[in-house]
Design an enzyme around this catalytic site. Structure first.
Site, mmCIF file in Angstrom:
data_model
loop_
_atom_site.group_PDB
_atom_site.id
_atom_site.type_symbol
_atom_site.label_atom_id
_atom_site.label_comp_id
_atom_site.label_asym_id
_atom_site.label_seq_id
_atom_site.Cartn_x
_atom_site.Cartn_y
_atom_site.Cartn_z
ATOM 1 N N ARG A 114 0.891 -1.180 0.000
ATOM 2 C CA ARG A 114 0.000 0.000 0.000
ATOM 3 C C ARG A 114 0.914 1.211 0.000
ATOM 4 O O ARG A 114 1.657 1.431 0.974
ATOM 5 C CB ARG A 114 -0.907 -0.014 1.230
ATOM 6 C CG ARG A 114 -1.621 1.295 1.440
ATOM 7 C CD ARG A 114 -2.723 1.216 2.480
ATOM 8 N NE ARG A 114 -3.878 0.502 1.957
ATOM 9 C CZ ARG A 114 -5.091 0.525 2.524
ATOM 10 N NH1 ARG A 114 -5.301 1.230 3.622
ATOM 11 N NH2 ARG A 114 -6.091 -0.148 1.986
ATOM 12 N N HIS A 152 -7.283 0.951 -6.409
ATOM 13 C CA HIS A 152 -7.523 0.023 -5.287
ATOM 14 C C HIS A 152 -8.231 -1.213 -5.859
ATOM 15 O O HIS A 152 -9.418 -1.454 -5.603
ATOM 16 C CB HIS A 152 -8.389 0.730 -4.241
ATOM 17 C CG HIS A 152 -8.363 0.101 -2.881
ATOM 18 N ND1 HIS A 152 -7.598 -1.008 -2.567
ATOM 19 C CD2 HIS A 152 -9.034 0.433 -1.727
ATOM 20 C CE1 HIS A 152 -7.785 -1.325 -1.297
ATOM 21 N NE2 HIS A 152 -8.643 -0.476 -0.772
ATOM 22 N N GLN A 202 -10.151 -3.837 -3.637
ATOM 23 C CA GLN A 202 -11.452 -3.317 -3.188
ATOM 24 C C GLN A 202 -12.492 -3.489 -4.292
ATOM 25 O O GLN A 202 -13.591 -4.006 -4.051
ATOM 26 C CB GLN A 202 -11.304 -1.833 -2.830
ATOM 27 C CG GLN A 202 -12.577 -1.193 -2.356
ATOM 28 C CD GLN A 202 -13.002 -1.698 -0.988
ATOM 29 O OE1 GLN A 202 -12.229 -1.632 -0.044
ATOM 30 N NE2 GLN A 202 -14.217 -2.213 -0.872
ATOM 31 N N ASP A 219 -17.187 7.096 -1.239
ATOM 32 C CA ASP A 219 -15.921 6.941 -0.510
ATOM 33 C C ASP A 219 -15.622 8.293 0.133
ATOM 34 O O ASP A 219 -16.242 9.315 -0.211
ATOM 35 C CB ASP A 219 -14.811 6.525 -1.505
ATOM 36 C CG ASP A 219 -13.452 6.329 -0.843
ATOM 37 O OD1 ASP A 219 -13.391 6.134 0.390
ATOM 38 O OD2 ASP A 219 -12.429 6.361 -1.574
ATOM 39 N N CYS A 267 -16.496 1.715 0.725
ATOM 40 C CA CYS A 267 -15.346 0.843 0.979
ATOM 41 C C CYS A 267 -14.880 0.896 2.431
ATOM 42 O O CYS A 267 -14.157 0.008 2.870
ATOM 43 C CB CYS A 267 -14.208 1.207 0.029
ATOM 44 S SG CYS A 267 -13.719 2.942 0.160
ATOM 45 N N ARG A 273 -13.861 -8.621 1.269
ATOM 46 C CA ARG A 273 -12.420 -8.385 1.066
ATOM 47 C C ARG A 273 -11.653 -9.668 1.386
ATOM 48 O O ARG A 273 -10.737 -10.049 0.657
ATOM 49 C CB ARG A 273 -11.933 -7.235 1.965
ATOM 50 C CG ARG A 273 -12.508 -5.861 1.648
ATOM 51 C CD ARG A 273 -12.025 -5.330 0.314
ATOM 52 N NE ARG A 273 -10.588 -5.338 0.174
ATOM 53 C CZ ARG A 273 -9.760 -4.388 0.641
ATOM 54 N NH1 ARG A 273 -10.260 -3.328 1.254
ATOM 55 N NH2 ARG A 273 -8.456 -4.466 0.448
HETATM 56 N N1 CP Z 1 -11.326 -0.241 2.380
HETATM 57 C C1 CP Z 1 -10.063 -0.320 2.800
HETATM 58 O O1 CP Z 1 -9.122 -0.553 2.037
HETATM 59 O O2 CP Z 1 -9.922 -0.170 4.150
HETATM 60 P P1 CP Z 1 -8.551 -0.023 4.936
HETATM 61 O O3 CP Z 1 -7.948 1.287 4.547
HETATM 62 O O4 CP Z 1 -8.943 -0.070 6.392
HETATM 63 O O5 CP Z 1 -7.653 -1.156 4.555
HETATM 64 N N1 NVA Z 2 -9.825 6.758 -1.157
HETATM 65 C C1 NVA Z 2 -9.456 6.285 0.154
HETATM 66 C C2 NVA Z 2 -9.739 4.816 0.250
HETATM 67 C C3 NVA Z 2 -9.503 4.216 1.591
HETATM 68 C C4 NVA Z 2 -9.741 2.749 1.628
HETATM 69 C C5 NVA Z 2 -7.985 6.577 0.403
HETATM 70 O O1 NVA Z 2 -7.166 6.435 -0.520
HETATM 71 O O2 NVA Z 2 -7.650 6.970 1.518
#
Ligand code: CP
Ligand code: NVA
Length: 304
Positions: A103, A130, A133, A222, A262, A290
């Site tokens: 990530r 993502h 997701q 989101d 999400c 997930r």
């Molecule tokens: N939706 C999602 O990716 O959640 P987290 O940021 O908690 O992993």
């Molecule tokens: N768009 C958000 C998604 C979190 C799961 C971010 O990137 O923070």
């Protein structure tokens, strides 16, 4: 398929195989059985940003499949490339572990890890996309609506990483996708064009959320402030006024439209508490999936 960086890197057949495998493994684990196809295998999980769902569901999935996961938290890993180059880290990790998930702030970092690691690399969220997701969401929609083809997903809010991966997934599965965002926060034209080059006419953009949710099977939102954008919080909250998925907006949608998010959700901003807790909400089934999708993804990429 060596890695999983973007939905558009995969064919529709590969994505369908992943959904079939997700359903099979979900049923297997719900029946109390296990598939230890990753016995003895190790996944390194590199996080430049925080996480609840992604971190825990991947770690549980590795455990379920008989393997183990190593969690490198933001304090351990920092920003990849600052202490040492991504290409060095990729080659070192590849000598210790059987797969890498990352990530990152920059999508380019994940691409570089994949170029240099001769083990699978999984995108666990970048500034650009993502995909885990979006694929877990396709699993949820297919369960809730009995299929995917021809359905309409209305995404309300920021044209961000999640919005983009959903557009690509809708294109691959022949769904209609509309992104409703305030001016200046739309999904970029290149991404819309990419989606439309997969399925002509599938993806559209509007500045009118009420119009977007008409005839929608799924209304998705989101956060307005993604990780790394905290400095823009005040201006974003002002810009997104009128884009909240609340009871007023949902009055324009079909009565049985599913609501998805999400998570994490910021109640009173992009979504109201009442809508999160409503009968239309599939948000917690979505979060559960997930785990089921990622178990399948790990098996698909790392078994044998
Ligand atoms: N939706 C999602 O990716 O959640 P987290 O940021 O908690 O992993
Ligand atoms: N768009 C958000 C998604 C979190 C799961 C971010 O990137 O923070």
């Amino acid at each position: 398929m060596k890695s999983f960086l973007s939905i558009l890197d995969c064919t529709t057949d590969q994505l369908n195989e992943l959904l079939v495998l997700s359903r099979e493994l979900k049923a297997l684990y719900k029946s109390g059985k296990r598939d230890v196809c990753l016995s003895g295998k190790v996944l390194a999980m590199l996080f430049e940003k925080t996480s609840l769902r992604t971190r825990v569901s991947f770690q549980v999935a590795m455990h379920d499949l008989g393997g183990m996961a190593i969690y490198m938290k933001p304090e351990d890993i920092g920003v990849i490339g600052q202490r040492e180059p991504a290409k060095d880290m990729a080659r070192v990790f590849a000598r210790y572990v059987d797969g890498i998930m990352a990530r990152t702030f920059s999508h380019e970092t994940i691409v570089e890890l994949d170029q240099w690691a001769d083990v699978p690399v999984i995108n666990a969220l970048s500034d650009w996309s993502h995909p885990c997701q979006a694929m877990a969401d396709m699993l949820t929609i297919s369960e809730q609506c009995g299929g995917l083809k021809g359905l309409k997903l209305a995404y309300i809010g920021d044209g961000n990483n999640v919005a983009r991966s959903l557009a690509f997934a809708c294109a691959r599965f022949n769904m209609k996708y509309v992104c409703a965002s305030p001016k200046g926060y739309e999904l970029d034209e290149n991404s819309l064009n990419l989606a439309n080059s997969v399925t002509a006419g599938c993806a559209a953009q509007t500045n009118d959320p009420c119009e977007a949710v008409k005839n929608a099977n799924v209304v998705y939102t989101d956060t307005w402030v993604s990780m790394g954008q905290e400095d823009e919080k005040a201006e974003r909250i002002a810009a997104f006024e009128g884009f909240s998925v609340d009871e007023k907006l949902m009055a324009n949608a079909p009565k049985d439209a599913k609501v998805m998010h999400c998570l994490p959700a910021y109640r009173g901003y992009e979504i109201s508490d009442g809508v999160v807790e409503s009968e239309n909400s599939t948000i917690f089934d979505q979060a559960e999936n997930r785990l089921h999708f990622q178990r399948a993804l790990l098996k698909y990429l790392m078994a044998n």
